[in-house]
Design a protein around this motif. Structure first.
Motif, mmCIF file in Angstrom:
data_model
loop_
_atom_site.group_PDB
_atom_site.id
_atom_site.type_symbol
_atom_site.label_atom_id
_atom_site.label_comp_id
_atom_site.label_asym_id
_atom_site.label_seq_id
_atom_site.Cartn_x
_atom_site.Cartn_y
_atom_site.Cartn_z
ATOM 1 N N SER A 13 0.828 -1.213 0.000
ATOM 2 C CA SER A 13 0.000 0.000 0.000
ATOM 3 C C SER A 13 0.858 1.257 0.000
ATOM 4 O O SER A 13 0.568 2.230 -0.713
ATOM 5 C CB SER A 13 -0.933 0.002 1.212
ATOM 6 O OG SER A 13 -1.840 -1.078 1.153
ATOM 7 N N ARG A 14 1.946 1.232 0.772
ATOM 8 C CA ARG A 14 2.822 2.401 0.861
ATOM 9 C C ARG A 14 3.489 2.690 -0.487
ATOM 10 O O ARG A 14 3.549 3.841 -0.934
ATOM 11 C CB ARG A 14 3.876 2.163 1.940
ATOM 12 C CG ARG A 14 4.771 3.387 2.212
ATOM 13 C CD ARG A 14 5.811 3.069 3.279
ATOM 14 N NE ARG A 14 5.160 2.579 4.496
ATOM 15 C CZ ARG A 14 5.628 1.570 5.238
ATOM 16 N NH1 ARG A 14 6.736 0.964 4.891
ATOM 17 N NH2 ARG A 14 4.987 1.208 6.326
ATOM 18 N N GLN A 15 3.970 1.645 -1.138
ATOM 19 C CA GLN A 15 4.650 1.833 -2.419
ATOM 20 C C GLN A 15 3.674 2.261 -3.510
ATOM 21 O O GLN A 15 3.994 3.116 -4.360
ATOM 22 C CB GLN A 15 5.369 0.544 -2.831
ATOM 23 C CG GLN A 15 6.463 0.084 -1.872
ATOM 24 C CD GLN A 15 7.701 0.950 -1.953
ATOM 25 O OE1 GLN A 15 7.642 2.180 -1.823
ATOM 26 N NE2 GLN A 15 8.850 0.332 -2.183
ATOM 27 N N LEU A 16 2.479 1.658 -3.507
ATOM 28 C CA LEU A 16 1.483 2.065 -4.498
ATOM 29 C C LEU A 16 1.087 3.529 -4.318
ATOM 30 O O LEU A 16 0.890 4.256 -5.297
ATOM 31 C CB LEU A 16 0.243 1.171 -4.386
ATOM 32 C CG LEU A 16 0.413 -0.294 -4.793
ATOM 33 C CD1 LEU A 16 -0.886 -1.062 -4.610
ATOM 34 C CD2 LEU A 16 0.901 -0.416 -6.228
ATOM 35 N N ASP A 17 1.000 3.954 -3.073
ATOM 36 C CA ASP A 17 0.664 5.350 -2.808
ATOM 37 C C ASP A 17 1.737 6.283 -3.363
ATOM 38 O O ASP A 17 1.425 7.332 -3.945
ATOM 39 C CB ASP A 17 0.490 5.565 -1.305
ATOM 40 C CG ASP A 17 0.080 6.997 -0.982
ATOM 41 O OD1 ASP A 17 -1.015 7.401 -1.414
ATOM 42 O OD2 ASP A 17 0.857 7.711 -0.323
ATOM 43 N N ARG A 18 3.003 5.909 -3.217
ATOM 44 C CA ARG A 18 4.095 6.734 -3.762
ATOM 45 C C ARG A 18 3.963 6.875 -5.279
ATOM 46 O O ARG A 18 4.139 7.973 -5.834
ATOM 47 C CB ARG A 18 5.455 6.115 -3.430
ATOM 48 C CG ARG A 18 5.833 6.138 -1.964
ATOM 49 C CD ARG A 18 7.182 5.464 -1.772
ATOM 50 N NE ARG A 18 8.260 6.199 -2.439
ATOM 51 C CZ ARG A 18 9.452 5.678 -2.733
ATOM 52 N NH1 ARG A 18 9.714 4.408 -2.447
ATOM 53 N NH2 ARG A 18 10.363 6.411 -3.340
ATOM 54 N N LEU A 19 3.659 5.766 -5.934
ATOM 55 C CA LEU A 19 3.553 5.799 -7.391
ATOM 56 C C LEU A 19 2.344 6.607 -7.845
ATOM 57 O O LEU A 19 2.419 7.371 -8.815
ATOM 58 C CB LEU A 19 3.468 4.366 -7.928
ATOM 59 C CG LEU A 19 4.755 3.545 -7.776
ATOM 60 C CD1 LEU A 19 4.488 2.062 -7.995
ATOM 61 C CD2 LEU A 19 5.820 4.038 -8.764
ATOM 62 N N ARG A 20 1.234 6.466 -7.146
ATOM 63 C CA ARG A 20 0.045 7.217 -7.542
ATOM 64 C C ARG A 20 0.211 8.705 -7.244
ATOM 65 O O ARG A 20 -0.289 9.552 -7.980
ATOM 66 C CB ARG A 20 -1.194 6.644 -6.852
ATOM 67 C CG ARG A 20 -1.491 5.218 -7.290
ATOM 68 C CD ARG A 20 -2.823 4.712 -6.776
ATOM 69 N NE ARG A 20 -3.916 5.232 -7.583
ATOM 70 C CZ ARG A 20 -4.876 6.015 -7.127
ATOM 71 N NH1 ARG A 20 -4.877 6.400 -5.859
ATOM 72 N NH2 ARG A 20 -5.845 6.436 -7.910
ATOM 73 N N GLN A 21 0.917 9.026 -6.170
ATOM 74 C CA GLN A 21 1.192 10.437 -5.875
ATOM 75 C C GLN A 21 2.032 11.068 -6.983
ATOM 76 O O GLN A 21 1.918 12.268 -7.271
ATOM 77 C CB GLN A 21 1.929 10.562 -4.530
ATOM 78 C CG GLN A 21 1.077 10.249 -3.315
ATOM 79 C CD GLN A 21 0.009 11.307 -3.072
ATOM 80 O OE1 GLN A 21 0.152 12.460 -3.453
ATOM 81 N NE2 GLN A 21 -1.092 10.897 -2.456
ATOM 82 N N ALA A 22 2.876 10.242 -7.618
ATOM 83 C CA ALA A 22 3.705 10.748 -8.718
ATOM 84 C C ALA A 22 2.912 10.898 -10.013
ATOM 85 O O ALA A 22 3.411 11.488 -10.975
ATOM 86 C CB ALA A 22 4.891 9.813 -8.936
ATOM 87 N N GLY A 23 1.699 10.337 -10.062
ATOM 88 C CA GLY A 23 0.871 10.462 -11.256
ATOM 89 C C GLY A 23 0.665 9.183 -12.035
ATOM 90 O O GLY A 23 -0.014 9.184 -13.077
ATOM 91 N N CYS A 24 1.245 8.057 -11.570
ATOM 92 C CA CYS A 24 1.092 6.779 -12.266
ATOM 93 C C CYS A 24 -0.277 6.159 -11.962
ATOM 94 O O CYS A 24 -0.915 6.478 -10.966
ATOM 95 C CB CYS A 24 2.183 5.797 -11.841
ATOM 96 S SG CYS A 24 3.863 6.395 -12.093
ATOM 97 N N HIS A 25 -0.683 5.231 -12.820
ATOM 98 C CA HIS A 25 -1.922 4.487 -12.631
ATOM 99 C C HIS A 25 -1.575 3.051 -12.226
ATOM 100 O O HIS A 25 -0.611 2.467 -12.734
ATOM 101 C CB HIS A 25 -2.752 4.460 -13.915
ATOM 102 C CG HIS A 25 -3.095 5.826 -14.429
ATOM 103 N ND1 HIS A 25 -4.112 6.588 -13.911
ATOM 104 C CD2 HIS A 25 -2.524 6.568 -15.410
ATOM 105 C CE1 HIS A 25 -4.180 7.738 -14.556
ATOM 106 N NE2 HIS A 25 -3.215 7.758 -15.464
#
Length: 387
Positions: free
Chosen positions: A272-284
């Motif tokens: 969850s933490r890593q996915l949040d980092r990626l989504r915060q950067a704009g990734c899907h």
């Protein structure tokens, strides 16, 4: 068999010429109703309509004998190669393209493991030998990941109601063994038992994409989905992804990352933490292989994902199996509740498209819509996206 030796000693032009000559040789030995196709590398597929197993074996043995006896001369030098074959019967109870191809592939590997130059009929117990596909030796697995050629193959993800409009490209990996044999991503991943290898494969996919394709994809405006086999909890992978996005011209909004939903079973908090980092950067984020284990919806929310991808096992027989259709409907209901987008595939025949559209699935992919193409070839076309 031994095709790689021709490529290595005489060059790729010789290898290409040899494949053309062998194709002509084999076509001359077949019935007009038979269908011969090159699958990739040095692999050919043969469909024999209205043919018994005994006759299929006889035809295959004749083809193998002809290839074994073939004299290929290139620049004055004689080259000898061989062939191995695997057979599976297509009937009313065994007619899914992915299953049939897998069975024939397993039988081919059984032939190679039996000393090459032979024909093997697929039997269910051979499925247990798939991991013996063998257990490709550990050093060979590392070579395939670190050194051997690797290609990214693209398939459009589309609405089942508007299949002409591509939303983004779903990428898969095609690898080569040191003998020159092509392996598709799913088959290769099935041979890997060590997390370290999976993490290395993910890093190779990411590095190859950003090095070879990211700038062209950005210019075209395509959205792409990269497959990650080990989730995103491996060392350095997310950091490297974010570094690539910061350093290059590729906009994060075009990048989709396919994460197997079992990553939550292994380490829900870190995932969850890593996915949040990626989504915060704009990734899907696309969470794949969602199906029979509905507990996954206790971990999924809009905060960690944008898409849910149905497990292929649920989709394969969805047009003929009411239970699979009901399960897909349940998954779709959870997806709707969370305001996520539902993807299904691979779709291998039109009836599957109709069933999935009727259920209300948002997006689909598969060879019935468009066959996979090497990403580099697709980028060299004149197509571009508007987004």
């Amino acid at each position: 068999d031994r095709f790689k030796a021709v490529n290595d000693t005489a060059g790729h032009a010789a290898g290409d010429a040899l494949l053309r000559e062998l194709a002509s040789l084999m076509l001359g030995m077949l019935r007009t109703t038979d269908i011969l196709a090159r699958l990739g590398g040095d692999e050919f597929g043969l469909l024999l309509p209205d043919c018994s197993v005994e006759n299929a074996r006889t035809i295959s043995e004749r083809l193998i004998a002809a290839v074994n006896d073939y004299h290929f001369i290139w620049e004055g030098r004689l080259h000898r190669i061989g062939a191995s074959a695997g057979i599976t019967m297509i009937d009313a109870s065994n007619n899914q393209a992915s299953e049939v191809m897998s069975q024939a592939d397993i039988a081919c590997y059984a032939s190679k493991n039996s000393g090459r130059g032979v024909v093997t009929l697929y039997e269910p117990q051979q499925q247990r030998l798939q991991h013996s596909r063998d257990a490709l030796p550990l050093d060979e697995q590392w070579r395939m990941i670190k050194e051997n050629p690797m290609a990214l193959v693209a398939r459009p993800v589309v609405s089942p109601r508007v299949p002409e409009s591509t939303s983004f490209l779903l990428l898969s990996v095609r690898l080569w063994t040191s003998e020159g044999t092509v392996m598709e991503e799913q088959a290769f991943r099935a041979t890997i038992n060590e997390a370290e290898l999976l993490h290395a494969l993910d890093r190779r996919v990411v590095h190859d994409f950003f090095r070879d394709h990211a700038a062209d994809v950005a210019r075209k405006g395509f959205g792409v989905a990269l497959p990650l086999s080990a989730g995103i909890t491996g060392p350095r992978l997310v950091d490297e992804l974010l570094d690539f996005l910061d350093a290059g011209p590729f906009p994060p909004r075009l990048l989709h990352l396919v994460i197997n939903s079992d990553a939550f079973e292994k380490d829900a908090r870190m995932t969850s933490r890593q996915l949040d980092r990626l989504r915060q950067a704009g990734c899907h984020i696309i969470l794949s292989h969602v199906g029979r284990d509905l507990e996954i919806f206790n971990h999924i929310s809009r905060a960690v994902a944008d898409y849910v991808m149905l497990d292929p096992e649920v989709v394969t027989n969805i047009h003929t199996n009411l239970m699979d259709e009901m399960l897909a409907t349940i998954v779709l209901g959870h997806t709707r509740r969370l305001k996520l987008i539902c993807i299904a595939g691979p779709v291998n025949q039109p009836m599957m498209t109709e069933t999935l559209a009727g259920i209300g699935v948002d997006m689909i992919y598969g060879d019935a819509l468009a066959p996979g193409q090497p990403l580099g070839l697709l980028l060299n076309s004149s197509y571009f996206a508007i987004n």
